[in-house]
Design an enzyme around this catalytic site. Sequence first.
Site, PDB file in Angstrom:
ATOM      1  CB  VAL A   1      -4.529   0.927   5.759  1.00  0.00           C
ATOM      2  CG1 VAL A   1      -4.334   0.518   4.341  1.00  0.00           C
ATOM      3  CG2 VAL A   1      -5.795  -0.538   5.432  1.00  0.00           C
ATOM      4  CB  SER A   2       0.663   1.651   6.184  1.00  0.00           C
ATOM      5  OG  SER A   2       1.943   2.438   6.523  1.00  0.00           O
ATOM      6  N   PRO A   3      -0.753   3.808   4.065  1.00  0.00           N
ATOM      7  CG  PRO A   3      -0.069   5.810   3.442  1.00  0.00           C
ATOM      8  CD  PRO A   3       0.155   5.195   4.658  1.00  0.00           C
TER       9      PRO A   3
END
Length: 778
Positions: A350-352
Site C-alpha cells: 500500500v502506497s500513500p
Amino acid sequence: MMELLASIGCHFRIPLKTMWLWISLVLVLQYSKTVLSDSNYLIGMGSYDITGPAADVNMMGYANTEQIASGIHFRLRARSFIVAEPQGKRVVFVNLDACMASQLVTIKVLERLKARYGNLYTEQNVAISGIHTHAGPGGYLQYVVYIVTSLGFVRQSFDALVDGIEKSIVQAHENLQPGSIFVNKGELLDAGVNRSPSAYLNNPASERSKYKYNVDKEMTLLKFVDDQWGPVGSFNWFATHGTSMSRTNSLISGDNKGAAARFMEDWFEQNSAKSDELGTDEIPRRVSTIISSIHNNHHELLELASSFQSSPGKPATRVSSAARHVRSALRQADKPGFVSAFCQTNCGDVSPNVLGAFCIDTGVPCDFNHSTCGGKNELCYGRGPGYPDEFESTRIIGERQFNKAVDLFNTASEQLKGKVDYRHSYVDFSQLEVTIPKEGGGSEVVKTCPAAMGFAFAAGTTDGPGAFDFKQGDDKGNPFWRLVRNLLKTPDKKQVQCHSPKPILLDTGEMKQPYDWAPSILPVQIFRIGQLVILSVPGEFTTMSGRRLRDAVKTMLTSSGSGEFGSNTHVVIAGLTNTYSQYITTFEEYQIQRYEGASTLYGPHTLSAYIQEFQKLASALIKGQAVEPGPQPPDLLKKQISFLTPVVMDSTPAGVNFGDVSSDVPANSTFKRGSTVTVVFWSACPRNDLMTEGTFALVEILQGKDSWVPTYDDDDFCLRFKWSRPSKLSPRSQATIEWTIPPSASLGVYRIRHFGAAKRLMGSIQHFTGTSSAFVVA
Ligand SMILES: *[C@@H]1O[C@H](CO)[C@@H](O)[C@H](O)[C@H]1NC(C)=O
Ligand SMILES: *[C@@H]1O[C@H](CO)[C@@H](O)[C@H](O)[C@H]1NC(C)=O
C-alpha cells in the site's frame, strides 16, 4: 466516599449547599459511572521523544546510501498504552515513530523492564511496533542486511529508541488508573493505493471478488477514557506506507502517520483548553498569545520589534532548550497528556502516493507489470497528493488519517469488555514444516526456507526506486549481481528450489559473516483486550496476506464454541512489530516476484507458516493453555560493527560565537501568514546532544514589553531545522531555521531562536543559544 466528595469539590468547584445535594450528586455520578462507563480496566498512556541523531546518519527505509539526516522536520515519539485487568493480566503496546521494530531494541527494552518491574512486563505481553516512516535515523537493527547503508550499527540511534521506549512505558505504568476503552471502525478511501496491482491480480478471482478494493480501507480505532480525566488517548491501525517523504529527503520526520499523531494530539489539547474552565494562568500559551497581541496595531508592533536586535550566541544549558519546548511548557503538572498513535498494519503493497506512478522523464504512467519507464525502474516514481511537494503530501495523507481518526474518536460507542490475555512464541522460520490444504482435497506438508532476497528487491518500489539496473517482476537476474552474490554466498540447489520461482540475489539466511545477515527466529504474538484481538507480526503483510491471516484467526476464535468470542470480535494486525523480517505476500503474489515477493524471505509458503503459527496461538488462547516459548533469538549487540565516525570537534570562524546569527531577518520587516521566515545561525553538530524532549529551533512571540513566550518548536510542522556543514570534514556548520507562518498564527512581534551543543577539541560539550532580530507578523 469521603475521597470522592473531596475530589468532586476540587475539580468541578460546584457550590454545594446542602448535604442532600452532595449525596444525590454522588448517587447520580456513581449510577452513571456503572451504566455509562462501566470501567473494567486499568488504563495508562505514555509518550516520550525518540528523535535520534539529526546529522551524518543514514535514514532507515529506502536503503539509499546518500539519504543522510541533516535536520528535523518534526520529532519522533514512542507512544504507549497499558491495559490491565485490576486483578488479572496486562498488555503493553508501544507505537514507534520509526521505520520498524528491531529485535535488539526489543531485547534491551525487555531487560530494562525486568530490572524495574521483575516479571510484570516480558516478551509475552509487550508489543513494540513501528509506523514505517522512511525518514528516521537508521543503524538500530542487529542483522547485517538492515545496517549496510548506515555504515553498520549506530549506537546513538539505538540508545534514543531504547531509552525513549522505556520512559514511555514507565509513564504509562505510572498513569495506570481505572478507565474504559471504546472501539470504532470506518473507511478511509483516499490515503492508500496498491503499488503492486499486477501481483494482487494473481490472487484467485473468487477471493478478490469478496473485496471492493485492492487495499484495505478500514481504520480501527481505540479510544481510552480515564474515569478521572476523561479521554486520555487513542490508538488506531490503518494500512498505508510511510513513504510520503521521498528517498532524497534528509529531515527527520514521522511521515504521514507521525504527522497525523502530532495533529491529533494538538487538536485535543487545544480543544480541551477551550472547553475546560481553566483560570487565566492555566490557559495554554498559544491561546493566551492571541489574546495579548490583538491590542497592538501594526505601527506599534514595528516600533516594538525594532528594539529587539539579534543577540549574539551565548552559553546555555541542556535544560534551557527543554524548558522552552512548547508542549512540555503547556502541560498541566498532574494531568496526563493526551496520547494519540497512528499504528501500522498490513501496508506491504500500500502506497500513500495515491496519484499513481509516473515516469519522471516523459510524465506518462509507468509500465503496469514492471513499474519501469523505457525498461528502466529508476525513472518511475509514485506521486503523492501534494506532488511535487513531499511535505505537502505528508501533511495531506496525515490530515486524512487524522480527520478519520477524530471522526471515529468522537463517535466511538462500542465498549471493550472481557478478559485481557496474550500468547507469544518464537518460531524458527528457516525450516518450518507447514501443513496446507492440497489441491483436490486432503493436505500436504511443505517447508519454509532459510531467508533469501530475490533480484526484484534491488529494484525497489515506485515509492523509492532502486539505483540498479533491475526490473520488478524479474525472474532471471543480471550477471553483475549474480557475480557479487556469488562472492557472498552461492545458494545451493536445495535453497534455489525452495525459493523458486524467486531468483536469489542475496542468500541472507545462510550468510553469517561477520554476523547474521537476516533473522531466522521470529516472534509471533497475540493480544486480547475483550473483543479486540491484536496480531503482532514482525514484517509487512500485503493487503491480501493480511486479510487471510485475520480471517483465519477470527474464524478460529468465533467458531471455537467457547462463547468467549462473538461476531463483534475485532481482529487487527500490528505490522512491523517486535522485530523485522521484510515482506509477506500470498503464495500467488509471490509467483509474480515484484519487490514485495522478492522480499518475502522464507519462500512461497511464508504466509501459510504465519497462519499456522497464529492458529496455534489462537487455539491456546481459547483453551487457556500455554504455548511453547520456542528458541530465543540471538542478542548480537556485542558483535555489532560501526564505521560511522564520531564528531571530532566543532568550531566557528574567528570572532564568531556558536549561536551567532549568520543571516538575520531583514531589519524592521513584516511577514504575512503563509510566507516563510529564514534565519541562519553558526552552529555545531546536532549529534552532540539530541535535545531529547527539548528543541533545536524555536519561534517566540513577544508578550507585553519584554516577555518572550515559546509558540512553535522543532516538533511543529511549520518549523524546519536544517543543519549543514560546508564540506564533509569541516568542523564548521550552520543551522538554517525556516518558519512558514501558519494561517492560525496570531498578529504580533516574533523572533527565532536556536539551541545547540558544541564539542570542544578536548571533548567537552558546551550548550549554546542564539536569537534573531525581532519581526512582525501581520
Ligand atoms: C501484464 O502481464 C500479464 C501477464 O503476463 C499480461 O497478460 C498483461 O497484458 C500485462 N499487462 C500490461 C499492461 O502489460
Ligand atoms: C527601523 O525602525 C526604527 C524605529 O521605527 C528606526 O529607528 C530604524 O532606523 C529602522 N531601521 C531601518 C534599517 O529601517
